[in-house]
Structures are given as structure tokens and as C-alpha cells.
Design an enzyme around this catalytic site. Structure first.
Site, PDB file in Angstrom:
ATOM      1  N   ALA A 142       0.837  -1.196   0.000  1.00 38.49           N
ATOM      2  CA  ALA A 142       0.000   0.000   0.000  1.00 38.49           C
ATOM      3  C   ALA A 142       0.876   1.251   0.000  1.00 38.49           C
ATOM      4  CB  ALA A 142      -0.918  -0.009   1.215  1.00 38.49           C
ATOM      5  N   ARG A 144       1.010   3.837   1.695  1.00 40.30           N
ATOM      6  CA  ARG A 144       1.448   4.374   2.990  1.00 40.30           C
ATOM      7  C   ARG A 144       2.655   3.622   3.555  1.00 40.30           C
ATOM      8  NH1 ARG A 144      -3.333   1.673   3.599  1.00 40.30           N
ATOM      9  NH2 ARG A 144      -3.397  -0.115   5.022  1.00 40.30           N
ATOM     10  N   TYR A 145       2.998   2.473   2.944  1.00 36.10           N
ATOM     11  CA  TYR A 145       4.096   1.664   3.460  1.00 36.10           C
ATOM     12  C   TYR A 145       5.388   1.795   2.641  1.00 36.10           C
ATOM     13  CZ  TYR A 145       0.386  -0.669   6.092  1.00 36.10           C
ATOM     14  OH  TYR A 145      -0.663  -0.934   6.913  1.00 36.10           O
ATOM     15  N   ILE A 146       5.316   2.288   1.447  1.00 33.92           N
ATOM     16  CA  ILE A 146       6.504   2.340   0.581  1.00 33.92           C
ATOM     17  C   ILE A 146       6.929   3.783   0.359  1.00 33.92           C
ATOM     18  CG2 ILE A 146       6.078   0.141  -0.537  1.00 33.92           C
ATOM     19  CD1 ILE A 146       4.736   1.582  -2.812  1.00 33.92           C
TER      20      ILE A 146
END
Length: 685
Positions: A142, A144-146
Site C-alpha cells: 500500500a 502508505r508503506y513504501i
């Protein structure tokens, strides 16, 4: 949709729903009651206005990349947004998507998908985290994680605010670039695919280093040739590529190795396929009885490894051919280079597209030099004025002047005697800048330092003017520097072959013998009365070097012509072309100097001739040997010269271990300009 594209719909020449009776229909509709409309006329208005605008918008603003920077609008906006946020650190992809939505009015999902596609190509973006796996088809984490930031390469080639034409964003609150000033054939490097209304594009990726070499050749007006190179590796047959024009195609194959008697391993994928889709096609072919396998095992991680376990008694070579014939291990990919150029779609060849990019890079460098020259000249002008203003104590002459207009007039009058020392007339803005100088700066003014600054500026101006006069040479140097800096990260991954020749010589049993007739120039495995060379298979590649120093690699056959006066013939390992090192001594031309050369063969194309000498007519190979680079050592030879009146030293010892190992295209080292009697081996490898 931008105002520019909306106003240029006529360029698309799309005859959608035209009606010669539009005018009369409109008159009839106007006479009707407001609650009653002619349905056919209403539908016609959809086609003639709304649908044409929609088609134009999809073609110009969404699906087809621009020829000059190689980007679709969403890609351009992503890169611009990343540049806007750039502070050297990674940014959360979710934050980048949010910032990009200021420029791109199509939601976060389309922006995120486009960013992942750019990141997976590993050229313009420096990524961190799980960005998916192009081998397995696994999706990225997602947003928001990368994290992501612009790569060093992108920062160097893609941005310059001074040479960018800016447009208002869709809501008028921000400015975005019309086209990024990219000094590199990005579209050919990354490839592109898009489907518009009645139009599509399919541009295959090419090798970074080969594109730079082609740009240099284009600037020098030399011929060049381009072939695709895919990130998944594999094997490609580009014989029908047709320079990327419509109708051209490339056949791609998976790389298949025989690990054991009943085990095949797929180590590289055909372009456009993932391990899961490839395995599905293999299992489907097995279910249909087209191939016979026991099971398939997927061990792919950062490298592709699909193990195909064969049934007992199966022939690995036969199964390999069946995989190419009945599964997605072999595919045909059509090429269709369609780009936006001059505000309309154009169909080009890869060569034409690269020439456009090379010339644009040259034009952008020219513009940068011109801007730099203007800034340097302006700086020199202001520095010279400041020097005059302070050293001639003009600032003291305005102490008694009471009006602002009088101050400006006084400074102007006192500067006029020095106008011949300047390169342009003095303007009021110049005087205002002089009057902004603080007393503290005047009191600490260093005349020697000012003179040094002016000399440095003059040297920079002179160099910039020289660059403008030698623009082509500067552009070529710029491309060479780019290759030296980044080329090592982009070696060719896809092997070019002709698919009527199976590449399996490393795993096929060597049950044949290679024979050669050096005088007649023939070699093959059926010439049993001639000289035996070595054991081979029917799928081996043969390397031949003749007396003129011409190298050629061919697939073995029963009997093939390699050229007369063959000096060296042996098996060639296409998987590891640098497995063996070669040492030669040759004469350049009929009576030219003698060269010694220590080199590796490197990658070659079958049936293509390569000159190992300098290419002069009547060159002659005097000595040649090969040795295994892993286990052997370089030879030592003695070159005996023909006696002559002034020649004292009649022999030269050459230790090839002391010679630098070079590529096959190098000339080598001159060892003598005298006539050679013979070359004798002192120490064998």
C-alpha cells in the site's frame, strides 16, 4: 483537458458521426417544442461534439506518450511532483500521490499504479520498500508503506526550470510543465503501452548504453541500429522488428536450461509474462497432452527459477522444443511506435524517435548554454559597474544631492565616461542595484579580489561561447559522461538470437566431432576425411578466425563455409563468451606496423563478421592462441624480425600476461614497424 488540446481537435481528423444535414436538422430542432427533441439529432450531437472531445482528450492527455520527453501526462506530473517535494530524503508514496493530485484530476489509484510502473523500471525513481515483483506479478505494498524519491539519473537529465515551458494546472492554482526538458531517449529506454479511442501504442524497451551510443551516432550523422532489451532477460529474435514501425514484431523466448536428465529449469522469462502465467500455460499444455511433465515447481525470489520435472524416459531436448511450441515460453510481441508530436499522434520508427530525442538534447544544451552565457555576462556587467562605482568613489558624489531623481542622474553622469569599458549600455536598473550597496560592503571592498572575480567570469564566458560554437561535440561529450556514470548499471539482459537455431549447446551431449578443411575453408561434423578438431553437438556454435583477422561465429552444420586460410577454429560458448582469452600478433595492412593484442571475444551475433585487426586491407594474422581464463596462463612468444642495415635488435619477446586485457575491437599495442620473419612460441598457455 488543456486548452491547447481542446482547440486542436481538427488535427486528429476523426470523422466520428458526421452528418451533412446538420444545419437543417438544427433548424428543425429549434422549431420544436422545448420538451420534444429529435432523438437522431440528439445522438448526432454526442458524436460530433462530446465524443470527439473525449477521443481527443484520451489520445492527447492520457494514453499516448509525448515524443519529446517520452512521458504520458500522469507520469510527467508524478515526476514534477517528486521534484517539487525533493529534499534528498525518501517520501511516502501516499504523500506523493496527494501532492500529484494538484495536477492530475483522475484520482489516487491511477497515480499510484503509474508510479509503481515507473518505479519497477528502476531508471527514474529510487524506491524503498515492497514495490512488487515483476517476475512473479506480486503487487506493491500500500502507498502508505513504501517510499520513493527521484534517482540521481532523473535529477541530472530531466529537470531545469529555466528551460521548461510552464502551464496552469487544471484548476488554475498551480503551474506544471508542458513537457519536461529530458536530455535522454527515455521513451525508448522505458518502453510504453497505451490504448486510446481507435488508437494504441506499443513501444518496446531498449538498452541504456545502446541508446546512448545511438544518440552519439545520430549526432555524428552515422548509421546505427536499435534492438529491444527486456528487464526480464530471455532471448529475442529481432529479425522482424522493422525498426519498431507498425507491423514489426519481436519473438521472445524464456531461457531454459537442462539441470538433470529429467529436470529443466526456466531461469529467464519472456517479456510480458510472470512466473504464475507461464506456469499456467505449461500446465494447460500438459493437460491437453501436448507435453509430458511430472510436475512444476516455482522457486522464484529475486531471480527466476521454475523447475520442470520430466516424466521418466522423456527427452529433455524434445520437451524444451515442445515448451517453445505449445506454451508461453515463446511469444510474439508487436511493435507500434505511436507518439504525440506537434499536438497530434504520429507513427514513427525507433530510429526516427531516437534522432528526435538526440536533436532535442542538443537544443536543450544550447538553451542552457545561452542562459548560462547571459547570466555570466550580466554578472560580469554588474561586477564591473560595482568596481567602477567604488574605485572611482562615485558613491561620494551623491552625498550632497537631496532628491532621488538627482541621485540617479548624478550616478548616471559619472558612469558615462566608463561606458566604453562595458559590454552593454548602462540602464536605470543597474544604477538602482549600485545604490543598494551598503557602506559596510564598500568599506571592505577588495580590488584584487574583484579583479580575480572578473577574470574568472571572463574565462567562464569564453568557455561557454566555445561550447556554443562546438555544440555537437559538447552534446556528444555529455552523452559519453552519462554513459560512463550510469552505463555500468544497465548491461544488456536480453540475448539476441535467431530462433531457427536452438541455444542448448551447454546441456546437449557432445556426440559429434567437428572437422575442418583449412585450405578450402569448410568445417562441419560430416567431413570425416578431414582434420578432426574437437567433440561437439549438433547445436554447438563454432568460432572461426582466418588469416586476415576476421572472426565469425556460426552454428555447426554438416558442412559450412567459414573462409579459406583458417588460422583458428573452436567451439564458442555463447553463455560465457569471455570464458577464453585470445592472444594474437598481426600486421596492419600490406606493410604496416606489427601489433600485439590480448583480448576477449565478448558478445557476438551469429554469421556477422568482426575484424580483429585495425581493418586495413591486406592485414595478416601472424600468431594466434587461446587459453582458459580460469585455469590457463597467457603465453610468451618471440617475434623474429627480418635483418636490415640499421636494425640491431632482431627479436622481440612478448609476454601477453603483461599486456592489458582488452575487448576484441581494440587495436592492441604496436611492437615494431619492421618486417617480421616469424613468431615462435616460447611458453605455451
Amino acid at each position: 483537458m488543456s486548452k491547447k488540446s481542446r482547440s486542436d481537435n481538427s488535427n486528429l481528423e476523426l470523422n466520428l458521426g458526421s452528418n451533412p444535414e446538420n444545419s437543417s436538422s438544427t433548424q428543425e430542432a429549434s422549431s420544436m417544442s422545448p420538451t420534444v427533441q429529435d432523438p437522431s439529432n440528439h445522438l448526432d450531437s454526442y458524436y460530433s461534439q462530446w465524443f470527439l472531445e473525449y477521443a481527443s482528450y484520451v489520445i492527447l492527455e492520457r494514453a499516448v506518450p509525448h515524443a519529446l520527453d517520452g512521458l504520458k501526462p500522469v507520469q510527467r506530473r508524478i515526476l514534477h511532483s517528486l521534484k517539487e517535494l525533493d529534499d534528498g530524503r525518501y517520501n511516502k508514496v501516499a504523500n506523493v500521490i496527494g501532492n500529484t493530485m494538484k495536477y492530475h484530476p483522475h484520482g489516487d489509484a491511477s497515480i499510484g499504479d503509474a508510479m509503481v510502473q515507473i518505479g519497477q523500471k528502476e531508471l527514474m525513481l529510487d524506491t524503498q520498500g515492497n514495490w512488487g515483483n515483476t517476475f512473479t506479478g506480486d503487487s506493491a505494498a500500500a502507498p502508505r508503506y513504501i517510499e520513493v524519491r527521484l534517482s540521481k539519473f532523473a535529477l541530472e537529465v530531466a529537470f531545469n526550470a529555466k528551460t521548461t515551458n510552464w502551464l496552469s494546472s487544471y484548476d488554475g492554482r498551480s503551474k506544471e510543465p508542458e513537457i519536461l526538458p529530458i536530455k535522454f531517449p527515455l521513451l525508448l529506454a522505458q518502453g510504453a503501452e497505451g490504448i486510446a479511442v481507435g488508437l494504441s501504442c506499443k513501444i518496446l524497451p531498449h538498452n541504456f548504453n545502446e541508446l546512448i551510443d545511438a544518440c552519439i551516432s545520430a549526432l555524428r550523422k552515422e548509421p546505427f541500429e536499435l534492438h529491444p532489451d527486456f528487464s526480464t532477460g530471455g532471448i529475442a529474435d529481432a529479425s522482424e522488428y522493422n525498426d519498431g514501425k507498425r507491423g514489426g514484431k519481436v519473438k521472445v523466448r524464456a531461457q531454459i536450461e537442462t539441470r538433470k536428465k529429467n529436470l529443466l529449469a526456466i531461469t529467464e522469462l519472456p517479456y510480458g509474462k510472470t512466473t504464475s502465467s507461464l506456469i499456467d500455460s505449461i500446465l494447460s499444455a500438459n493437460d491437453k497432452g501436448k507435453i509430458k511433465i511430472a510436475r512444476v515447481e516455482d522457486n522464484t525470489s529475486d531471480q527466476v527459477e521454475i523447475l520442470v520435472h520430466l516424466s521418466t524416459g522423456s527427452d529433455p531436448e524434445q520437451i524444451t522444443q515442445a515448451l517453445y511450441a505449445f506454451t508461453d515460453c515463446e511469444l510474439s510481441i508487436a511493435s507500434n511506435i505511436c507518439v504525440i508530436l506537434n499536438e497530434k499522434p504520429e507513427f514513427l520508427s525507433a530510429t526516427e524517435l531516437l534522432k528526435i530525442s538526440a536533436e532535442r538534447s542538443k537544443a536543450l544544451l544550447k538553451k542552457e548554454f545561452e542562459i548560462q552565457l547571459a547570466e555570466l555576462q550580466e554578472k560580469w556587467h554588474l561586477s564591473s559597474l560595482e568596481k567602477i562605482f567604488i574605485e572611482e568613489k562615485i558613491y561620494r558624489k551623491i552625498e550632497t544631492v537631496r532628491t532621488w531623481e538627482g541621485v540617479i542622474e548624478t550616478v548616471d553622469e559619472n558612469l558615462k565616461p566608463f561606458s566604453d569599458k562595458l559590454k552593454r549600455p548602462i540602464q536605470q536598473e543597474d544604477i538602482l542595484k549600485l545604490l543598494e550597496i551598503k557602506i559596510k560592503r564598500i568599506s571592505k571592498y577588495d580590488s584584487l579580489k574583484a579583479d580575480s572575480l572578473l577574470l574568472d567570469l571572463e574565462a567562464q564566458i569564453q568557455q561557454t561561447e566555445k561550447n556554443l560554437k562546438q555544440l555537437t561535440r559538447c552534446t556528444i561529450k555529455w552523452f559519453k559522461d552519462l554513459k560512463n556514470q550510469y552505463g555500468k548499471y544497465f548491461e544488456r539482459k536480453t540475448q539476441l538470437e535467431n530462433f531457427d537455431r536452438v541455444i542448448a549447446e551447454d546441456v546437449v551431449v557432445a556426440n559429434e566431432t567437428l572437422y575442418v578443411n583449412r585450405e578450402e575453408g569448410f568445417a562441419g561434423f560430416s567431413m570425416k576425411k578431414d582434420e578432426a578438431v574437437c567433440k561437439c553437438s549438433k547445436l554447438s556454435d563454432i568460432l572461426s578466425i582466418n588469416e586476415a583477422g576476421t572472426l565469425v561465429v556460426k552454428k555447426i552444420s554438416e558442412k559450412a563455409y567459414f573462409g579459406k586460410k583458417n588460422r583458428h577454429i573452436a567451439l564458442f560458448n555463447r553463455k560465457n563468451p569471455n570464458e577464453k582469452n585470445y592472444c594474437i600478433v598481426y600486421r596492419s595492412g600490406k606493410s604496416g606496423p606489427i601489433f600485439a593484442k590480448h583480448f576477449t571475444i565478448g558478445g557476438v551475433t551469429r554469421d556477422k563478421e568482426y575484424d580483429l585487426t585495425k581493418g586495413e586491407a591486406n592485414s595478416k594474422l601472424l600468431y594466434i592462441t587461446e587459453y582458459d581464463s580460469q585455469t590457463g596462463t597467457a603465453p610468451v612468444v618471440k617475434v623474429n624480425l627480418r635483418p636490415s642495415p640499421r636494425l640491431r635488435k632482431l627479436e622481440i619477446i612478448i609476454d601477453f600476461a603483461q599486456c592489458t586485457l582488452r575487448s576484441r575491437s581494440s587495436s592492441g599495442n604496436i611492437i615494431s614497424k619492421n618486417t617480421v620473419r616469424n613468431v615462435v612460441t616460447v611458453k605455451n598457455p
